[in-house]
Design a protein around this motif. Structure first.
Motif, mmCIF file in Angstrom:
data_model
loop_
_atom_site.group_PDB
_atom_site.id
_atom_site.type_symbol
_atom_site.label_atom_id
_atom_site.label_comp_id
_atom_site.label_asym_id
_atom_site.label_seq_id
_atom_site.Cartn_x
_atom_site.Cartn_y
_atom_site.Cartn_z
ATOM 1 N N VAL A 183 -6.668 1.082 1.730
ATOM 2 C CA VAL A 183 -6.224 0.750 0.374
ATOM 3 C C VAL A 183 -7.298 1.128 -0.635
ATOM 4 N N TYR A 219 2.148 7.113 -6.468
ATOM 5 C CA TYR A 219 1.105 8.082 -6.820
ATOM 6 C C TYR A 219 1.583 9.505 -6.542
ATOM 7 N N TYR A 235 0.585 -1.908 -7.520
ATOM 8 C CA TYR A 235 0.889 -2.199 -6.117
ATOM 9 C C TYR A 235 -0.364 -2.142 -5.252
ATOM 10 N N LEU A 236 -1.220 -1.159 -5.497
ATOM 11 C CA LEU A 236 -2.434 -1.020 -4.685
ATOM 12 C C LEU A 236 -3.410 -2.163 -4.949
ATOM 13 N N GLU A 237 -3.494 -2.607 -6.191
ATOM 14 C CA GLU A 237 -4.366 -3.743 -6.486
ATOM 15 C C GLU A 237 -3.853 -5.017 -5.819
ATOM 16 N N ALA A 251 1.529 2.769 -9.638
ATOM 17 C CA ALA A 251 0.854 2.799 -8.336
ATOM 18 C C ALA A 251 -0.331 1.850 -8.307
ATOM 19 N N GLY A 290 2.430 1.815 -3.421
ATOM 20 C CA GLY A 290 1.455 2.396 -4.328
ATOM 21 C C GLY A 290 1.222 3.874 -4.059
ATOM 22 N N TRP A 291 1.173 4.236 -2.778
ATOM 23 C CA TRP A 291 0.887 5.628 -2.428
ATOM 24 C C TRP A 291 2.051 6.554 -2.781
ATOM 25 N N ARG A 338 -4.733 -4.813 -2.211
ATOM 26 C CA ARG A 338 -6.178 -5.041 -2.030
ATOM 27 C C ARG A 338 -6.525 -6.519 -2.155
ATOM 28 N N HIS A 361 -7.010 4.781 -1.231
ATOM 29 C CA HIS A 361 -5.846 5.097 -2.060
ATOM 30 C C HIS A 361 -6.056 4.674 -3.515
ATOM 31 N N LEU A 362 -6.500 3.426 -3.714
ATOM 32 C CA LEU A 362 -6.687 2.928 -5.076
ATOM 33 C C LEU A 362 -7.753 3.730 -5.803
ATOM 34 N N ASP A 404 0.833 -1.205 0.000
ATOM 35 C CA ASP A 404 0.000 0.000 0.000
ATOM 36 C C ASP A 404 0.868 1.256 0.000
#
Length: 203
Positions: free
Chosen positions: A160, A136, A147-149, A144, A132-133, A152, A163-164, A129
């Protein structure tokens, strides 16, 4: 039950057997004070318990309290102390990296800490997370999302989702963003991060 004084009295009356129990009682004492809004007292408690000595658990928890108080100078100093002693401590590396990414403009520096954390713990939900942040925040939106997916998939966490959803919104994938936010709100209807993201991006 909102009985702070009784809780503190019970902690004070608990006999201490060894350093580990002393640390655990200090953490409990600090948590009770923090929950009661007495953060300055909790900080003083950590200061007294540490008193110049190294204890990773106490330092890390003091850093987290400092973040709540907006004292990023204390947070950074404590986490750097841990990292100097324990260069592969992914928890400290991630906490410092995420805070720098989220609360400052030192995004390139944040990325280096998070990279080190991810190398030490490549499947850690929290670190994915954070990666990803920070990507971003650096404007690397497509990276990003990946990584966020992945984060999740490991845990359907509302932070998350916040953020996503934000990254997808900025990419122009607004329907996807709304779907992720709404799905998360079904389980966490009062989550502050999701509601804040919606208010800021999709009022």
């Amino acid at each position: 039950q909102d009985k702070t004084d009784e809780a503190l009295a019970a902690i004070a009356a608990t006999p201490v057997e060894g350093d580990e129990q002393k640390v655990q009682l200090t953490l409990l004492h600090a948590e009770v004070l923090t929950q009661a809004g007495r953060r300055d007292e909790a900080m003083a408690l950590f200061d007294g318990a540490l008193n110049g000595r190294y204890d990773m658990t106490l330092l890390y928890n003091r850093a987290m309290l400092a973040e709540q108080m907006g004292r990023l100078d204390i947070l950074e100093a404590d986490l750097r102390t841990i990292i100097e002693r324990e260069p592969e401590n992914s928890q400290a590396l991630n906490a410092l990296g995420y805070t720098l990414a989220d609360r400052t403009n030192r995004h390139a520096e944040a990325l280096e800490f998070i990279k080190r954390a991810l190398a030490a713990s490549p499947n850690d939900f929290f670190i994915l997370d954070s990666m990803g942040w920070v990507l971003y925040r650096l404007g690397r939106l497509e990276e990003a999302v990946g990584y966020l997916e992945k984060a999740r998939q490991l845990r359907n966490d509302p932070e998350v989702a916040a953020h996503l959803g934000e990254v997808l919104w900025v990419l122009g994938r607004k329907d996807d963003a709304r779907q992720i936010w709404n799905t998360a709100l079904e389980k966490h209807p009062q989550d502050g991060k999701i509601l804040e993201a919606i208010k800021r991006l999709a009022p």
